[in-house]
Design a protein around this motif. Structure first.
Motif, PDB file in Angstrom:
ATOM      1  N   ASN A  77      48.770   8.437  31.054  1.00 28.91           N
ATOM      2  CA  ASN A  77      48.132   7.878  31.355  1.00 28.91           C
ATOM      3  C   ASN A  77      47.582   7.302  32.466  1.00 28.91           C
ATOM      4  OD1 ASN A  77      48.700   7.041  28.696  1.00 28.91           O
ATOM      5  ND2 ASN A  77      50.089   6.188  29.156  1.00 28.91           N
ATOM      6  N   ALA A  78      48.635   8.864  33.409  1.00 29.18           N
ATOM      7  CA  ALA A  78      48.273   8.257  34.849  1.00 29.18           C
ATOM      8  C   ALA A  78      48.978   7.102  36.146  1.00 29.18           C
ATOM      9  CB  ALA A  78      47.163   8.644  35.732  1.00 29.18           C
ATOM     10  N   THR A  79      50.199   6.999  35.685  1.00 27.54           N
ATOM     11  CA  THR A  79      50.951   5.726  35.955  1.00 27.54           C
ATOM     12  C   THR A  79      51.679   6.473  37.064  1.00 27.54           C
ATOM     13  OG1 THR A  79      51.400   4.895  34.022  1.00 27.54           O
ATOM     14  CG2 THR A  79      52.630   4.201  34.862  1.00 27.54           C
ATOM     15  N   MET A  80      50.859   6.411  38.246  1.00 24.96           N
ATOM     16  CA  MET A  80      51.698   6.986  38.651  1.00 24.96           C
ATOM     17  C   MET A  80      52.988   6.728  39.900  1.00 24.96           C
ATOM     18  SD  MET A  80      48.964   8.247  39.169  1.00 24.96           S
ATOM     19  CE  MET A  80      48.875   9.509  40.644  1.00 24.96           C
ATOM     20  N   LEU A  81      53.311   5.483  39.758  1.00 25.91           N
ATOM     21  CA  LEU A  81      54.898   5.110  40.664  1.00 25.91           C
ATOM     22  C   LEU A  81      55.320   6.130  39.940  1.00 25.91           C
ATOM     23  CD1 LEU A  81      55.868   1.286  41.550  1.00 25.91           C
ATOM     24  CD2 LEU A  81      56.009   4.099  42.594  1.00 25.91           C
ATOM     25  N   GLN A  82      55.721   6.197  38.613  1.00 20.07           N
ATOM     26  CA  GLN A  82      56.371   6.189  37.580  1.00 20.07           C
ATOM     27  C   GLN A  82      56.427   8.521  37.861  1.00 20.07           C
ATOM     28  OE1 GLN A  82      56.381   5.913  33.295  1.00 20.07           O
ATOM     29  NE2 GLN A  82      56.657   3.958  33.584  1.00 20.07           N
ATOM     30  N   VAL A  83      54.787   8.479  37.916  1.00 22.75           N
ATOM     31  CA  VAL A  83      54.843  10.110  38.078  1.00 22.75           C
ATOM     32  C   VAL A  83      55.228  10.335  39.717  1.00 22.75           C
ATOM     33  CG1 VAL A  83      52.828  11.964  38.901  1.00 22.75           C
ATOM     34  CG2 VAL A  83      52.532  10.216  36.964  1.00 22.75           C
ATOM     35  N   ILE A  84      55.452   9.883  40.944  1.00 24.26           N
ATOM     36  CA  ILE A  84      56.397  10.323  41.306  1.00 24.26           C
ATOM     37  C   ILE A  84      57.726  10.630  40.710  1.00 24.26           C
ATOM     38  CG2 ILE A  84      57.004   9.162  43.678  1.00 24.26           C
ATOM     39  CD1 ILE A  84      53.724   8.073  44.532  1.00 24.26           C
ATOM     40  N   VAL A  85      57.961   9.360  40.367  1.00 24.50           N
ATOM     41  CA  VAL A  85      60.052  10.050  39.742  1.00 24.50           C
ATOM     42  C   VAL A  85      60.058  10.753  39.333  1.00 24.50           C
ATOM     43  CG1 VAL A  85      61.809   8.514  38.361  1.00 24.50           C
ATOM     44  CG2 VAL A  85      60.480   6.950  39.975  1.00 24.50           C
ATOM     45  N   ILE A  86      59.241  11.108  38.831  1.00 28.91           N
ATOM     46  CA  ILE A  86      59.395  12.746  37.303  1.00 28.91           C
ATOM     47  C   ILE A  86      59.363  13.657  38.593  1.00 28.91           C
ATOM     48  CG2 ILE A  86      58.001  14.137  36.196  1.00 28.91           C
ATOM     49  CD1 ILE A  86      57.367  11.474  34.276  1.00 28.91           C
ATOM     50  N   ALA A  87      58.504  13.714  39.273  1.00 30.27           N
ATOM     51  CA  ALA A  87      58.573  14.853  40.664  1.00 30.27           C
ATOM     52  C   ALA A  87      59.581  14.351  41.172  1.00 30.27           C
ATOM     53  CB  ALA A  87      57.134  14.417  41.702  1.00 30.27           C
ATOM     54  N   LEU A 117      60.134  -2.826  39.238  1.00 28.66           N
ATOM     55  CA  LEU A 117      61.083  -2.809  39.726  1.00 28.66           C
ATOM     56  C   LEU A 117      61.648  -1.638  38.489  1.00 28.66           C
ATOM     57  CD1 LEU A 117      62.889  -3.857  42.148  1.00 28.66           C
ATOM     58  CD2 LEU A 117      61.716  -2.344  42.055  1.00 28.66           C
ATOM     59  N   VAL A 118      61.808  -2.067  37.060  1.00 30.06           N
ATOM     60  CA  VAL A 118      62.190  -1.098  36.265  1.00 30.06           C
ATOM     61  C   VAL A 118      61.577  -0.617  35.777  1.00 30.06           C
ATOM     62  CG1 VAL A 118      63.033  -1.410  33.674  1.00 30.06           C
ATOM     63  CG2 VAL A 118      63.976  -2.891  34.873  1.00 30.06           C
ATOM     64  N   ASN A 119      59.833  -0.868  35.397  1.00 34.70           N
ATOM     65  CA  ASN A 119      59.230   0.210  35.141  1.00 34.70           C
ATOM     66  C   ASN A 119      58.905   1.149  35.732  1.00 34.70           C
ATOM     67  OD1 ASN A 119      58.160  -1.708  33.223  1.00 34.70           O
ATOM     68  ND2 ASN A 119      57.652  -3.258  34.268  1.00 34.70           N
ATOM     69  N   SER A 169      60.600   6.191  30.693  1.00 40.03           N
ATOM     70  CA  SER A 169      61.771   6.816  29.347  1.00 40.03           C
ATOM     71  C   SER A 169      61.821   7.322  28.966  1.00 40.03           C
ATOM     72  CB  SER A 169      61.839   5.681  28.288  1.00 40.03           C
ATOM     73  OG  SER A 169      60.527   6.080  27.923  1.00 40.03           O
ATOM     74  N   ASN A 170      59.878   8.479  29.039  1.00 41.91           N
ATOM     75  CA  ASN A 170      59.789   9.669  28.630  1.00 41.91           C
ATOM     76  C   ASN A 170      58.991  11.063  29.560  1.00 41.91           C
ATOM     77  OD1 ASN A 170      56.897  10.946  28.141  1.00 41.91           O
ATOM     78  ND2 ASN A 170      57.107   9.643  25.905  1.00 41.91           N
ATOM     79  N   ALA A 171      58.776  11.811  29.315  1.00 40.10           N
ATOM     80  CA  ALA A 171      58.395  12.873  30.987  1.00 40.10           C
ATOM     81  C   ALA A 171      57.110  13.027  30.923  1.00 40.10           C
ATOM     82  CB  ALA A 171      59.368  13.739  31.390  1.00 40.10           C
ATOM     83  N   VAL A 172      56.434  12.344  29.500  1.00 38.59           N
ATOM     84  CA  VAL A 172      54.838  13.349  29.135  1.00 38.59           C
ATOM     85  C   VAL A 172      53.794  12.076  29.615  1.00 38.59           C
ATOM     86  CG1 VAL A 172      53.268  14.154  27.750  1.00 38.59           C
ATOM     87  CG2 VAL A 172      55.471  15.123  28.212  1.00 38.59           C
ATOM     88  N   THR A 173      54.014  10.917  29.055  1.00 40.43           N
ATOM     89  CA  THR A 173      52.494   9.715  28.427  1.00 40.43           C
ATOM     90  C   THR A 173      52.859   9.733  30.517  1.00 40.43           C
ATOM     91  OG1 THR A 173      54.457   9.046  27.196  1.00 40.43           O
ATOM     92  CG2 THR A 173      52.672   7.587  27.471  1.00 40.43           C
TER      93      THR A 173
END
Ligand code: ASP
Length: 406
Positions: A145-155, A131-133, A137-141
């Motif tokens: 790295n194609a970390t898809m869940l984080q990409v979705i959060v950014i989007a 969940l935390v991951n 903490s960064n909008a580019v990495t």
């Protein structure tokens, strides 16, 4: 008319190359190294190209989807329904896997190989960490790295930001719209290479998985595939019929191309472009599919859940351990949550299987037994994973359309 004809022929060509790939794989069974050295690289290039374009496609299409829904509350209501649908169907899927494995006694007749079982379990992240991951903490990495869940959060945040910024966000909205279109066009070019890609992906898999690897575990494969097929036929037919009034035949026919591609690539994320195209052809609005499908390709894994249910029972049975009701309920819970953390790439479901086994104290080394056939199981579970995403998209779109009509 001409375009339908052209699209039909792409589906046919993918199908033909799938069949040819299997036949070539069978022919090369004594010489699997050749296929790995000279055929697999073409498949890898093809998969790499798809992975390259997936981040821009997901990023821009989700932002665009959110902007075109225009209203933060509306995104929220569709989002909540989508996640509820995804979680419920996944829980049903694990249950299907457990039930089939128990009834058909998946471990019966299997003889534990002598010698040591070694499986180095990769550390599966805990639920809280998962969940935390999700929050970068960064909008580019995450993009790199194609970390898809984080990409979705950014989007999602950028989409909301653009809506809230109103007039000043207009330039950003135009940029996103243009980039989404460009990304889709690039994707279209890559899709044209599908026939070659599919052949090169499937051929080495068949060549490497000869009868020696498959036969002892044939029962696991059959039970898992029975679960996959029943889940798709029953759950997805019922939901698209009940919620969207769509005939299951039309649904599965429309899904044939993404399903074939899922089978050969074993990557939900890679299938995304095909899935978007297929659901849109089945009448889903683009702003809905571009929001729900990328989310599904990342968090919704019904096939993986079935596989985990089957493997958990298999491992318990061959080690002579009993799975009680509480343990089976725990498996339903952990496998449903594990599906959120499973990345839509080949083999990731097997890593998350460790988490499921650990949750009920089953020996993680058991994974070593099924690792040899993982690719075969993975191909089927990916088909289920992406078909589930599409079923959800079609249902949520229909429900929302009905609500708008009112
Ligand atoms: N390969 C699967 C997918 O991409 C995930 C898994 O390994 O279960 O959907």
């Amino acid at each position: 008319m001409t375009t339908t004809k052209k699209k039909m022929s792409l589906t046919t060509s993918i199908f033909i190359s799938l069949v040819l790939g299997v036949l070539a794989g069978l022919a090369f069974q004594g010489n699997a190294d050749f296929t790995v050295k000279y055929i697999k690289p073409f498949g890898t290039v093809y998969l790499n190209l798809i992975k390259m374009i997936v981040v821009p496609v997901v990023l821009f299409s989700i932002i665009q989807g959110i902007i075109s829904l225009q209203d933060i509350r509306k995104v929220g209501s569709i989002g909540v329904k989508t996640i509820a649908f995804y979680l419920c169907t996944t829980a049903v899927a694990v249950t299907v896997g457990l039930t089939f494995a128990n009834i058909l006694n998946v471990g019966a007749g299997y003889v534990l190989p002598t010698g040591e079982l070694v499986y180095e379990a990769k550390e599966a992240p805990s639920f809280i960490d998962t969940l935390v991951n999700i929050f970068p903490s960064n909008a580019v990495t995450p993009l790199a790295n194609a970390t898809m869940l984080q990409v979705i959060v950014i989007a999602v945040f950028f989409g909301f930001g653009i809506i809230v910024a109103e007039e000043k966000g207009k330039a950003a909205a135009d940029f996103v719209e243009s980039m989404a279109e460009v990304s889709f066009k690039i994707m279209g070019m890559i899709i044209k290479l599908s026939a070659i890609g599919v052949f090169a992906l499937i051929c080495p898999v068949v060549a490497q998985n000869g009868p020696e690897v498959l036969l002892p575990l044939l029962k696991v494969i059959l039970v898992a595939y029975a679960g996959y097929i029943i889940h798709m036929v029953v759950v997805y037919s019922a939901t698209v019929k009940a919620l969207a009034g769509m005939s299951p035949v039309k649904f599965f026919k429309g899904m044939s191309r993404p399903m074939m591609f899922a089978f050969s690539s074993a990557s939900s994320v890679g299938v995304l472009p095909f899935n978007m195209e297929a659901t849109e052809k089945l009448g889903v609005r683009k702003e809905v599919s571009s929001f729900i499908l990328p989310l599904g390709a990342t968090i919704n894994m019904d096939g993986t859940a079935i596989y985990q249910g089957v493997c958990a029972v298999f491992i318990a049975q061959i080690f002579g351990l009993d799975l009680g009701l509480t343990q089976q309920l725990t498996i339903i819970l952990t496998a449903t949550l594990a599906s959120i953390g499973t990345a839509g790439v080949p083999g990731s479901g097997m890593i998350m299987l460790a988490m499921v086994l650990q949750s009920v104290g089953l020996p993680v080394e058991g994974i070593a037994l099924v690792a040899g056939i993982d690719r075969i199981l993975d191909m089927g579970r990916t088909v289920v994973n992406i078909t589930g995403d599409a079923a959800c998209t079609i249902c949520i779109d229909a429900v929302d359309k009905k609500r708008n009509a009112k």
